[in-house]
Enzyme design. Structure first.
Site, mmCIF file in Angstrom:
data_model
loop_
_atom_site.group_PDB
_atom_site.id
_atom_site.type_symbol
_atom_site.label_atom_id
_atom_site.label_comp_id
_atom_site.label_asym_id
_atom_site.label_seq_id
_atom_site.Cartn_x
_atom_site.Cartn_y
_atom_site.Cartn_z
ATOM 1 C CE LYS A 194 -3.796 0.529 0.250
ATOM 2 N NZ LYS A 194 -4.798 0.684 -0.709
ATOM 3 C CG HIS A 321 -10.151 -4.062 -2.382
ATOM 4 N ND1 HIS A 321 -11.807 -3.662 -1.973
ATOM 5 C CD2 HIS A 321 -10.232 -2.814 -2.226
ATOM 6 C CE1 HIS A 321 -11.669 -2.628 -0.735
ATOM 7 N NE2 HIS A 321 -10.258 -2.166 -0.934
HETATM 8 O O1 GKR Z 1 -6.494 -0.115 4.580
HETATM 9 O O2 GKR Z 1 -6.105 1.369 4.313
HETATM 10 C C1 GKR Z 1 -6.747 0.356 4.200
HETATM 11 C C2 GKR Z 1 -7.255 0.644 2.311
HETATM 12 O O3 GKR Z 1 -5.994 1.733 1.701
HETATM 13 C C3 GKR Z 1 -7.614 0.170 1.764
HETATM 14 O O4 GKR Z 1 -8.596 1.020 2.335
HETATM 15 C C4 GKR Z 1 -8.588 0.398 0.453
HETATM 16 O O5 GKR Z 1 -9.681 0.511 -0.136
HETATM 17 O O6 GKR Z 1 -7.250 -1.807 0.379
HETATM 18 C C5 GKR Z 1 -7.999 -0.834 -0.386
HETATM 19 C C6 GKR Z 1 -7.409 -1.359 -1.341
HETATM 20 O O7 GKR Z 1 -6.536 -1.862 -2.238
HETATM 21 O O8 GKR Z 1 -7.484 0.238 -2.221
HETATM 22 MG MG MG Z 2 -6.548 -0.653 -4.168
#
Ligand code: GKR
Ligand code: MG
Length: 424
Positions: A194, A321
């Site tokens: 991420k 996702h």
């Molecule tokens: O949990 O911070 C997080 C992610 O960024 C999530 O909210 C996203 O929706 O995992 C997700 C993604 O692939 O964008």
């Molecule tokens: Mg994503």
């Protein structure tokens, strides 16, 4: 088999300080556990978001579902649509895209559909995967989902945090160490980072460090639309031959299409194509080459199968996702993945970050070599742990959080912080 009662239990579970392009995860993540009971004594479970606006929508549709046949999924979708008539879309906790009215219907319908599939499977003594067409694979690979993170949640100011079991990951070495930890414990064979937290050059360095530490392991980077198309193109060129796909480099279908014209690798999304109405414009512009499906907002497992068919028709790849979730969602994701032939990428899951608080009794959902075996028991094949459910429901009542807000939590420790997409 008539639906006689639907019980919603909002829950809160511990969540580490995971960073993203909107801020940082709060100490508690929210979900809602949905239980459907029938006149034949068979019950089923589903899991969905826990934000208060979503819970209100769920409550709004429940009266129209009582008395429906648990096998009548088409009529159930229509009842949800009718009960939500006039409701306009709303944003889903800031990270995925805007939900129009049709998208909102699918999002509200999803946990009821999953609970009914659990009931149907129990009624005929078959696992949910068999209701979806049968298993084309029985081992479902998941990816190691890495996050930049603080050592622990700060108590009063940044810098005073007590390290949690994962510690800090704020540079390439920390990211590689986190990957090693997750891979040692779960055996994952793909890695997703991420991003959208640090300037792109630093995140490229982290990906290159992962490539060096894990040669041959498929890698992905997802900055959640933190980059302009110009920056997205530069990063894509830098990561040529290094990532299997680049996820949501830039905002909106148009921004993705601009990057896609030049990017040497496929672009993936869970932000700009998040409901059926987004598919036509995205296909027309060739904006994305991989869609991350998610049954929580694509309308449950059966409508996710429709998404898979559309992807197949247009030659679009399919991945999966996740958001912070518990084992009911993980079981549903695993049944869906097992029944979806063109889901060829390892699925995302946040599960390792939250596994300590699972409401599902241990045993069925245990990772081996980075994969889960599709549960073979009737329905979802899982059992709720009532003691844990009661503890998490109590957390929800006392934690004081009613909706996910990564940005405000970040601003508590860094008042200058602003959510900006794109930022670089
Ligand atoms: O949990 O911070 C997080 C992610 O960024 C999530 O909210 C996203 O929706 O995992 C997700 C993604 O692939 O964008
Ligand atoms: Mg994503």
């Amino acid at each position: 088999m008539k639906i006689t009662e639907i019980v919603l239990t909002p829950v809160a579970f511990r969540d580490p300080p995971l960073l993203n392009s909107a801020g940082v995860h709060e100490p508690w993540a929210l979900r809602t556990i949905v239980e459907i009971h029938t006149d034949e004594g068979i019950s089923g479970v589903g899991e969905t978001y826990g934000d208060v606006a979503h819970i209100e929508r769920l409550q709004q549709v429940i009266p129209s579902l009582i008395g429906l046949d648990a096998f009548a999924l088409g009529p159930m979708h229509q009842c949800v649509a009718a009960a939500l008539e006039g409701v306009t879309g709303f944003d889903t906790h800031g990270l995925t895209g805007k939900f129009s009215a049709p998208g909102t219907i699918d999002r509200v319908y999803s946990p009821f559909e999953v609970a009914c599939l659990d009931i149907q499977g129990k009624a005929i003594g078959r696992p949910v995967v068999d209701l979806l067409g049968g298993a084309v694979r029985t081992e479902i690979p998941y990816s190691a989902y890495l996050f930049y993170k603080w050592a622990g949640h700060p108590t009063s100011k940044l810098g005073d945090e007590q390290p949690d079991q994962w510690g800090a990951a704020l540079d390439p070495a920390g990211v590689v160490a986190q990957a090693k930890q997750l891979i040692d414990e779960y055996g994952f064979k793909s890695i997703k980072l991420k991003g959208g937290v640090f300037p792109p050059e630093q995140e490229i360095e982290a990906i290159k460090a992962l490539r060096e530490a894990f040669p041959g392991t498929p890698l992905r980077l997802d900055p959640n639309a933190a980059w302009t198309p110009e920056t997205g193109i530069k990063v894509a060129q830098e990561l040529d031959g290094i990532v299997e796909y680049l996820e949501d480099p830039s905002p909106e279908i148009e921004g993705m299409a601009e990057v896609a014209k030049v990017a040497p690798m496929p672009l993936a999304t869970n932000m700009c194509v998040v409901s059926f109405e987004h598919l036509a414009p995205s296909v027309a512009q060739n904006a994305v080459q991989v869609i991350l499906s998610d049954h929580h907002y694509w309308g449950g497992l059966t409508r996710s199968a429709k998404l898979a068919a559309i992807c197949e028709t247009f030659g679009i790849g399919l991945s999966m996702h996740s958001n912070s979730h518990l084992g009911i969602s993980l079981a549903a994701m695993t049944h869906l993945a097992a029944a979806t032939p063109n889901l060829t990428y390892a699925c995302d899951t946040h599960y390792p970050w939250n596994a300590a608080d699972d409401v599902v009794k241990p045993g069925v959902l245990s990772f081996k070599d980075g994969s889960l075996t599709v549960p073979s028991g009737p329905g979802l094949g899982i059992e709720l742990d009532r003691d844990v459910l009661a503890r998490l429901a109590e957390n929800y009542r006392t934690c004081g959080i009613l909706k996910r807000d990564d940005t405000s939590y970040m601003q508590k420790f860094n008042p200058e912080y602003e959510k900006r997409r794109p930022r670089w």
